[in-house]
Design a protein around this motif. Structure first.
Motif, mmCIF file in Angstrom:
data_model
loop_
_atom_site.group_PDB
_atom_site.id
_atom_site.type_symbol
_atom_site.label_atom_id
_atom_site.label_comp_id
_atom_site.label_asym_id
_atom_site.label_seq_id
_atom_site.Cartn_x
_atom_site.Cartn_y
_atom_site.Cartn_z
ATOM 1 N N CYS A 202 0.913 -1.105 -0.150
ATOM 2 C CA CYS A 202 0.171 0.172 0.049
ATOM 3 C C CYS A 202 0.827 1.326 -0.098
ATOM 4 C CB CYS A 202 -0.919 0.015 1.074
ATOM 5 S SG CYS A 202 -2.460 0.626 0.985
ATOM 6 N N THR A 203 0.482 2.118 -0.976
ATOM 7 C CA THR A 203 1.357 3.308 -1.063
ATOM 8 C C THR A 203 1.181 4.150 0.318
ATOM 9 O OG1 THR A 203 1.039 3.455 -3.503
ATOM 10 C CG2 THR A 203 1.533 5.644 -2.321
ATOM 11 N N THR A 204 0.118 4.158 0.963
ATOM 12 C CA THR A 204 0.191 4.757 2.350
ATOM 13 C C THR A 204 0.981 4.353 3.564
ATOM 14 O OG1 THR A 204 -1.732 3.336 2.781
ATOM 15 C CG2 THR A 204 -2.396 5.343 1.886
ATOM 16 N N ASN A 205 1.857 3.297 3.309
ATOM 17 C CA ASN A 205 2.572 2.874 4.298
ATOM 18 C C ASN A 205 3.691 3.819 4.845
ATOM 19 O OD1 ASN A 205 1.643 0.427 4.964
ATOM 20 N ND2 ASN A 205 2.916 -0.746 3.576
ATOM 21 N N TYR A 206 4.144 4.717 3.962
ATOM 22 C CA TYR A 206 5.041 5.711 4.255
ATOM 23 C C TYR A 206 4.665 6.820 5.168
ATOM 24 C CZ TYR A 206 8.166 9.754 3.841
ATOM 25 O OH TYR A 206 9.060 10.850 4.270
ATOM 26 N N ARG A 207 3.270 7.330 4.777
ATOM 27 C CA ARG A 207 2.600 8.032 5.463
ATOM 28 C C ARG A 207 2.074 7.253 6.870
ATOM 29 N NH1 ARG A 207 -1.602 9.397 2.235
ATOM 30 N NH2 ARG A 207 0.135 10.779 0.873
ATOM 31 N N ARG A 208 1.683 6.485 7.007
ATOM 32 C CA ARG A 208 1.345 5.456 8.213
ATOM 33 C C ARG A 208 2.511 5.420 9.285
ATOM 34 N NH1 ARG A 208 -2.521 1.476 8.493
ATOM 35 N NH2 ARG A 208 -4.091 1.596 6.996
ATOM 36 N N GLU A 209 3.748 5.433 8.746
ATOM 37 C CA GLU A 209 5.043 5.208 9.364
ATOM 38 C C GLU A 209 5.489 6.755 9.963
ATOM 39 O OE1 GLU A 209 9.841 4.777 8.321
ATOM 40 O OE2 GLU A 209 8.398 3.356 7.361
ATOM 41 N N GLN A 210 5.106 7.695 9.215
ATOM 42 C CA GLN A 210 5.240 8.853 9.886
ATOM 43 C C GLN A 210 4.312 9.223 10.861
ATOM 44 O OE1 GLN A 210 5.091 11.547 6.165
ATOM 45 N NE2 GLN A 210 7.238 11.900 6.323
ATOM 46 N N ASP A 211 3.035 8.951 10.735
ATOM 47 C CA ASP A 211 1.935 9.013 11.635
ATOM 48 C C ASP A 211 1.930 8.191 12.939
ATOM 49 O OD1 ASP A 211 0.920 10.839 9.847
ATOM 50 O OD2 ASP A 211 -0.630 9.810 9.135
ATOM 51 N N GLY A 212 2.947 7.175 12.880
ATOM 52 C CA GLY A 212 3.164 6.276 13.863
ATOM 53 C C GLY A 212 2.308 5.093 14.053
ATOM 54 N N ARG A 213 1.516 5.124 12.731
ATOM 55 C CA ARG A 213 0.457 4.062 12.819
ATOM 56 C C ARG A 213 1.262 2.864 12.024
ATOM 57 N NH1 ARG A 213 -3.816 5.956 8.829
ATOM 58 N NH2 ARG A 213 -2.130 6.928 7.930
ATOM 59 N N PRO A 214 0.676 1.471 12.275
ATOM 60 C CA PRO A 214 1.253 0.227 11.662
ATOM 61 C C PRO A 214 1.082 0.094 10.370
ATOM 62 C CG PRO A 214 -0.736 -0.273 12.897
ATOM 63 C CD PRO A 214 -0.634 1.250 13.213
#
Length: 78
Positions: free
Chosen positions: A28-40
């Protein structure tokens, strides 16, 4: 100078999208954004591919059903 809106094509593959080098399925392309937000990281299958054509370049994003951006949900799947 005005910016041209990209031509957007939304594609769906229930089995997911294989990477161009055939080594694995696209994450999922959103993984980079999730990492920045502290989400799994997203572990769902990326079943949507969104291609945005800006004329001089393309952007390609892969998304699971949950993370597909709202602005792309209304495009007919190719």
């Amino acid at each position: 100078m005005t910016r041209r809106k990209p031509v957007v094509c939304v594609h769906h593959s229930p089995d997911g999208w294989v990477l161009p080098d055939y080594t694995d399925f696209a994450d999922c392309t959103t993984n980079y954004r999730r990492e920045q937000d502290g989400r799994p990281a997203c572990t769902s299958t990326a079943v949507w591919k969104v291609v945005e054509d800006y004329g001089l370049h393309l952007t390609i994003g892969f998304y699971c059903d949950t993370d597909l951006p709202d602005e792309h949900r209304h495009h007919p799947a190719a």
